[in-house]
Design an enzyme around this catalytic site. Structure first.
Site, PDB file in Angstrom:
ATOM      1  CG  HIS A 167       2.342  17.037 -17.402  1.00 19.63           C
ATOM      2  ND1 HIS A 167       2.785  18.335 -17.012  1.00 19.63           N
ATOM      3  CD2 HIS A 167       2.077  16.941 -16.260  1.00 19.63           C
ATOM      4  CE1 HIS A 167       3.052  18.054 -15.804  1.00 19.63           C
ATOM      5  NE2 HIS A 167       3.515  18.085 -15.356  1.00 19.63           N
TER       6      HIS A 167
ATOM      7  CG  ASP B 205      12.411   0.730  -3.722  1.00 19.04           C
ATOM      8  OD1 ASP B 205      13.169   1.276  -2.279  1.00 19.04           O
ATOM      9  OD2 ASP B 205      13.329   1.010  -4.691  1.00 19.04           O
TER      10      ASP B 205
ATOM     11  CB  SER C  51       5.978  15.537 -13.506  1.00 17.80           C
ATOM     12  OG  SER C  51       4.357  15.442 -13.031  1.00 17.80           O
TER      13      SER C  51
END
Length: 399
Positions: A212, A337, A352
């Site tokens: 982003h 996980d 991110s």
């Protein structure tokens, strides 16, 4: 699979939110990119840590070995013409300087005739970018201050970019009681912090990060990029995420040496180039970038840097693929996980850009975490990042 080179995520800013001509110094400040009232938080966060997170569990290490083996086999069966990149995952610092100065707020200033707001009166709005003043291209907040002082109250012509429009405005500065000419606008010209690189092209040195864009905390607008760079960084601690309380990765970065330069800040991520002398060595084999039609629901792995400069592979589930025009929320993800859940609680601010690998191909990157369920979040398709970077399968095949 510990030698991967990458970045993890949040951009804080070198704050230039200054009242025009007020003599204030730059400072690193924390920022949150989305409103606390939203149920979706972007996976990026500024931090400065003091403690170390717990170690990686053996089961995940075994998973990392399997992933490394799949990466090493990928070039043998990659289809002709497929773009191949190296998925990454370690922390780097990011500096970004804007093209022009961004207006983040407007306020009144007090002169001899009372309170006025020259910036508001001439038509300026939050999110506008002042690209030039008095015929001079703007590169910093200090430059605009100097032009105001030199003009000594003369009408100041501003060239302003608003969306796709270039507007001309005439501002009438106000002389305040301290003898300083002001416009009554808070502006910013730079940001700095930590982010995550998703992939790297060994042929060209081009890298992609975050999944982003870097946006201004006050306006939510993309920062217009003039120049920027990445630096070495390290994760120092982890704050675990919980329902209603997003976690975060914390660390620091080295301001003394740039690793590479940025050339684009887009809604699909930031992109840059590493010079040959700074390109990473021994980071694993290149793998193909999956097309949208090749991505499926089911098991996948993410590569995340949750301590020091170590990148590990963690199991996730792609629960849903989205259509439509949204460029950054293409995948609904769930962390499965146990080791990652124990360490971070799931997806945290700072992840991110963490690459997502499925069936030996790079399918996407982590971009957001759900505030009410930190084990779930969103991701962007890798092909969207590839398209935004300017690298295409066709150009790669002819390279």
């Amino acid at each position: 699979y510990r030698a991967l080179w990458g970045i993890f995520a949040r951009l804080a800013r070198v704050d230039q939110r200054i009242l025009i001509l007020a003599d204030m110094k730059r400072a690193f400040l924390h920022k949150v990119n989305l409103s606390p009232a939203t149920t979706l938080i972007r996976g990026d966060r500024m931090y400065d840590a003091k403690t170390n997170p717990r170690g990686r569990r053996p089961a995940a290490f075994f998973l990392a070995i399997l992933l490394a083996l799949s990466l090493s086999l990928a070039p043998a069966w990659a289809a002709e013409g497929e773009k191949q990149v190296i998925p990454l995952g370690r922390a780097v610092g990011i500096k970004l300087f804007s093209s022009g100065v961004l207006v983040v707020d407007l306020s009144a200033v007090t002169g001899e005739s009372g309170e006025k707001s020259p910036a508001k009166s001439c038509g300026l709005k939050e999110g506008d970018v002042i690209v030039s003043a008095a015929g001079s291209e703007l590169r910093s907040t200090e430059q605009l201050q100097e032009l105001l002082q030199q003009g000594a109250g003369e009408t100041l012509e501003l060239q302003v970019r608003r969306g796709g429009q270039l507007l001309t405005m005439q501002a009438e500065p106000v002389l305040c009681g301290d003898g300083v000419w002001r416009l009554g606008a808070w502006i910013r010209d730079s940001m700095a912090g930590i982010g995550t690189v998703t992939f790297y092209d060994p042929q060209t040195g081009v890298f992609a990060a975050l999944g982003h864009g870097i946006t201004d905390v006050d306006t939510g607008k993309l920062m217009p990029l003039s120049r920027g760079s990445v630096m070495a960084a390290s994760v120092k601690a982890v704050k675990r995420g919980a329902s209603g309380s997003p976690g975060e990765l914390r660390g620091d970065f080295d301001l003394t040496r740039d690793l590479g330069s940025l050339y684009a800040n887009t809604e699909c991520g930031i992109f840059g180039v590493l010079p040959e002398e700074n390109r990473p060595e021994a980071v694993g084999e290149a793998i193909p970038v999956a097309r949208r039609t090749e991505v499926r629901t089911g098991k996948a792995v993410i590569l995340a840097n949750c301590r020091g400069d170590e990148v590990c592979a963690y199991e996730i589930e792609i629960e849903k693929l989205y259509g439509g025009s949204a460029p950054t929320r293409n995948l609904l993800l769930r962390v499965t996980d146990p080791a990652l859940i124990a360490l971070t609680g799931g997806i945290v601010q700072g992840m991110s850009g963490s690459p997502i690998v499925q069936d030996g191909k790079l399918v996407g990157a982590v971009t957001h975490v759900l505030l009410d369920d930190p084990q779930r979040g969103y991701g962007i398709l890798a092909e969207n990042m590839l398209s935004a970077s300017g690298m295409t399968a066709q150009s790669a095949a002819s390279a």
